[in-house]
Design a protein around this motif. Structure first.
Motif, PDB file in Angstrom:
ATOM      1  N   ASP A  55       0.826  -1.217   0.000  1.00 57.21           N
ATOM      2  CA  ASP A  55       0.000   0.000   0.000  1.00 57.21           C
ATOM      3  C   ASP A  55       0.856   1.260   0.000  1.00 57.21           C
ATOM      4  O   ASP A  55       0.540   2.238  -0.693  1.00 57.21           O
ATOM      5  CB  ASP A  55      -0.935   0.020   1.205  1.00 57.21           C
ATOM      6  N   SER A  56       1.924   1.252   0.776  1.00 59.95           N
ATOM      7  CA  SER A  56       2.793   2.432   0.867  1.00 59.95           C
ATOM      8  C   SER A  56       3.482   2.722  -0.462  1.00 59.95           C
ATOM      9  O   SER A  56       3.564   3.879  -0.889  1.00 59.95           O
ATOM     10  CB  SER A  56       3.846   2.233   1.963  1.00 59.95           C
ATOM     11  N   ILE A  57       3.964   1.688  -1.114  1.00 57.54           N
ATOM     12  CA  ILE A  57       4.625   1.872  -2.407  1.00 57.54           C
ATOM     13  C   ILE A  57       3.611   2.320  -3.464  1.00 57.54           C
ATOM     14  O   ILE A  57       3.880   3.231  -4.249  1.00 57.54           O
ATOM     15  CB  ILE A  57       5.355   0.588  -2.836  1.00 57.54           C
ATOM     16  N   SER A  58       2.435   1.713  -3.455  1.00 50.15           N
ATOM     17  CA  SER A  58       1.397   2.100  -4.415  1.00 50.15           C
ATOM     18  C   SER A  58       0.996   3.553  -4.234  1.00 50.15           C
ATOM     19  O   SER A  58       0.851   4.300  -5.210  1.00 50.15           O
ATOM     20  CB  SER A  58       0.166   1.210  -4.258  1.00 50.15           C
ATOM     21  N   TYR A  59       0.826   3.965  -2.987  1.00 47.63           N
ATOM     22  CA  TYR A  59       0.457   5.355  -2.703  1.00 47.63           C
ATOM     23  C   TYR A  59       1.561   6.297  -3.179  1.00 47.63           C
ATOM     24  O   TYR A  59       1.287   7.308  -3.830  1.00 47.63           O
ATOM     25  CB  TYR A  59       0.211   5.546  -1.206  1.00 47.63           C
ATOM     26  N   ALA A  60       2.796   5.975  -2.869  1.00 53.28           N
ATOM     27  CA  ALA A  60       3.921   6.825  -3.270  1.00 53.28           C
ATOM     28  C   ALA A  60       4.021   6.942  -4.784  1.00 53.28           C
ATOM     29  O   ALA A  60       4.288   8.026  -5.314  1.00 53.28           O
ATOM     30  CB  ALA A  60       5.222   6.291  -2.684  1.00 53.28           C
ATOM     31  N   HIS A  61       3.789   5.860  -5.483  1.00 51.23           N
ATOM     32  CA  HIS A  61       3.847   5.901  -6.952  1.00 51.23           C
ATOM     33  C   HIS A  61       2.707   6.739  -7.519  1.00 51.23           C
ATOM     34  O   HIS A  61       2.898   7.480  -8.480  1.00 51.23           O
ATOM     35  CB  HIS A  61       3.814   4.495  -7.531  1.00 51.23           C
ATOM     36  N   ALA A  62       1.522   6.636  -6.910  1.00 54.31           N
ATOM     37  CA  ALA A  62       0.361   7.377  -7.403  1.00 54.31           C
ATOM     38  C   ALA A  62       0.424   8.863  -7.057  1.00 54.31           C
ATOM     39  O   ALA A  62       0.079   9.713  -7.874  1.00 54.31           O
ATOM     40  CB  ALA A  62      -0.917   6.766  -6.835  1.00 54.31           C
ATOM     41  N   GLU A  63       0.887   9.171  -5.834  1.00 54.20           N
ATOM     42  CA  GLU A  63       0.840  10.549  -5.337  1.00 54.20           C
ATOM     43  C   GLU A  63       2.187  11.273  -5.390  1.00 54.20           C
ATOM     44  O   GLU A  63       2.233  12.494  -5.264  1.00 54.20           O
ATOM     45  CB  GLU A  63       0.307  10.572  -3.898  1.00 54.20           C
ATOM     46  N   GLY A  64       3.266  10.524  -5.485  1.00 53.17           N
ATOM     47  CA  GLY A  64       4.595  11.132  -5.517  1.00 53.17           C
ATOM     48  C   GLY A  64       5.150  11.507  -4.152  1.00 53.17           C
ATOM     49  O   GLY A  64       6.224  12.091  -4.054  1.00 53.17           O
ATOM     50  N   ILE A  65       4.411  11.185  -3.093  1.00 49.60           N
ATOM     51  CA  ILE A  65       4.846  11.443  -1.715  1.00 49.60           C
ATOM     52  C   ILE A  65       4.412  10.263  -0.848  1.00 49.60           C
ATOM     53  O   ILE A  65       3.565   9.463  -1.251  1.00 49.60           O
ATOM     54  CB  ILE A  65       4.254  12.751  -1.137  1.00 49.60           C
ATOM     55  N   ASP A  66       4.985  10.187   0.350  1.00 52.74           N
ATOM     56  CA  ASP A  66       4.549   9.166   1.296  1.00 52.74           C
ATOM     57  C   ASP A  66       3.221   9.571   1.911  1.00 52.74           C
ATOM     58  O   ASP A  66       2.859  10.753   1.932  1.00 52.74           O
ATOM     59  CB  ASP A  66       5.591   8.994   2.415  1.00 52.74           C
ATOM     60  N   ARG A  67       2.491   8.588   2.439  1.00 50.70           N
ATOM     61  CA  ARG A  67       1.228   8.875   3.120  1.00 50.70           C
ATOM     62  C   ARG A  67       1.471   9.846   4.271  1.00 50.70           C
ATOM     63  O   ARG A  67       2.547   9.881   4.855  1.00 50.70           O
ATOM     64  CB  ARG A  67       0.605   7.590   3.657  1.00 50.70           C
ATOM     65  N   GLU A  68       0.451  10.604   4.603  1.00 47.45           N
ATOM     66  CA  GLU A  68       0.575  11.622   5.648  1.00 47.45           C
ATOM     67  C   GLU A  68       1.019  11.030   6.978  1.00 47.45           C
ATOM     68  O   GLU A  68       1.858  11.613   7.666  1.00 47.45           O
ATOM     69  CB  GLU A  68      -0.749  12.365   5.826  1.00 47.45           C
ATOM     70  N   GLU A  69       0.473   9.876   7.354  1.00 47.55           N
ATOM     71  CA  GLU A  69       0.850   9.282   8.640  1.00 47.55           C
ATOM     72  C   GLU A  69       2.313   8.854   8.672  1.00 47.55           C
ATOM     73  O   GLU A  69       2.915   8.736   9.733  1.00 47.55           O
ATOM     74  CB  GLU A  69      -0.064   8.117   9.027  1.00 47.55           C
ATOM     75  N   ILE A  70       2.907   8.640   7.510  1.00 43.84           N
ATOM     76  CA  ILE A  70       4.337   8.332   7.424  1.00 43.84           C
ATOM     77  C   ILE A  70       5.146   9.632   7.475  1.00 43.84           C
ATOM     78  O   ILE A  70       6.110   9.759   8.228  1.00 43.84           O
ATOM     79  CB  ILE A  70       4.664   7.555   6.127  1.00 43.84           C
ATOM     80  N   ARG A  71       4.748  10.602   6.664  1.00 44.72           N
ATOM     81  CA  ARG A  71       5.476  11.888   6.601  1.00 44.72           C
ATOM     82  C   ARG A  71       5.488  12.628   7.923  1.00 44.72           C
ATOM     83  O   ARG A  71       6.483  13.236   8.288  1.00 44.72           O
ATOM     84  CB  ARG A  71       4.838  12.812   5.552  1.00 44.72           C
ATOM     85  N   ASN A  72       4.381  12.586   8.648  1.00 39.71           N
ATOM     86  CA  ASN A  72       4.241  13.414   9.854  1.00 39.71           C
ATOM     87  C   ASN A  72       4.432  12.636  11.155  1.00 39.71           C
ATOM     88  O   ASN A  72       4.150  13.177  12.224  1.00 39.71           O
ATOM     89  CB  ASN A  72       2.863  14.097   9.844  1.00 39.71           C
ATOM     90  N   TRP A  73       4.887  11.393  11.075  1.00 40.78           N
ATOM     91  CA  TRP A  73       5.050  10.597  12.286  1.00 40.78           C
ATOM     92  C   TRP A  73       6.169  11.167  13.154  1.00 40.78           C
ATOM     93  O   TRP A  73       7.205  11.592  12.665  1.00 40.78           O
ATOM     94  CB  TRP A  73       5.366   9.151  11.921  1.00 40.78           C
ATOM     95  N   LYS A  74       5.909  11.193  14.448  1.00 36.58           N
ATOM     96  CA  LYS A  74       6.912  11.639  15.429  1.00 36.58           C
ATOM     97  C   LYS A  74       6.934  10.657  16.588  1.00 36.58           C
ATOM     98  O   LYS A  74       5.934  10.010  16.878  1.00 36.58           O
ATOM     99  CB  LYS A  74       6.561  13.032  15.955  1.00 36.58           C
ATOM    100  N   TRP A  75       8.077  10.545  17.234  1.00 30.72           N
ATOM    101  CA  TRP A  75       8.166   9.704  18.420  1.00 30.72           C
ATOM    102  C   TRP A  75       7.206  10.228  19.467  1.00 30.72           C
ATOM    103  O   TRP A  75       7.160  11.432  19.714  1.00 30.72           O
ATOM    104  CB  TRP A  75       9.582   9.733  18.998  1.00 30.72           C
ATOM    105  N   PRO A  76       6.414   9.349  20.090  1.00 28.42           N
ATOM    106  CA  PRO A  76       5.514   9.808  21.158  1.00 28.42           C
ATOM    107  C   PRO A  76       6.333  10.341  22.335  1.00 28.42           C
ATOM    108  O   PRO A  76       7.413   9.856  22.611  1.00 28.42           O
ATOM    109  CB  PRO A  76       4.748   8.556  21.564  1.00 28.42           C
ATOM    110  N   GLY A  77       5.777  11.305  22.998  1.00 27.12           N
ATOM    111  CA  GLY A  77       6.497  11.761  24.173  1.00 27.12           C
ATOM    112  C   GLY A  77       6.153  13.096  24.523  1.00 27.12           C
ATOM    113  O   GLY A  77       6.272  13.927  25.178  1.00 27.12           O
TER     114      GLY A  77
END
Length: 77
Positions: A55-77
């Motif tokens: 799913d991640s590769i398909s999304y990246a190929h279709a949109e040219g960017i990683d999914r938002e939850e991947i791009r904006n992920w931060k360590w909890p804390g």
């Protein structure tokens, strides 16, 4: 230890990590494969993780960017 692989068609940071098997999905699959007590209980998680890779590769190929939850992920804390 993982090596570096590039094929000149990498569009996103996650695609590069997946290709080099250093992404969160492949590393978790590796743990499931290496810890004997996880082989049975982790089988469904492993399949879900493989789906996430696809799913991640398909999304990246279709949109040219990683999914938002991947791009904006931060360590909890």
């Amino acid at each position: 230890m993982r090596g570096y692989k590039e094929r000149c068609n990498i569009n996103t940071p996650l695609e590069l990590a997946i290709l080099n098997q250093v992404d969160r999905f492949n590393l978790t699959i590796d743990v499931i494969d290496r810890v004997p007590r996880l082989s049975t209980i982790g089988a469904h998680v492993k399949e879900w993780l493989k789906g996430q890779i696809i799913d991640s590769i398909s999304y990246a190929h279709a949109e040219g960017i990683d999914r938002e939850e991947i791009r904006n992920w931060k360590w909890p804390g």
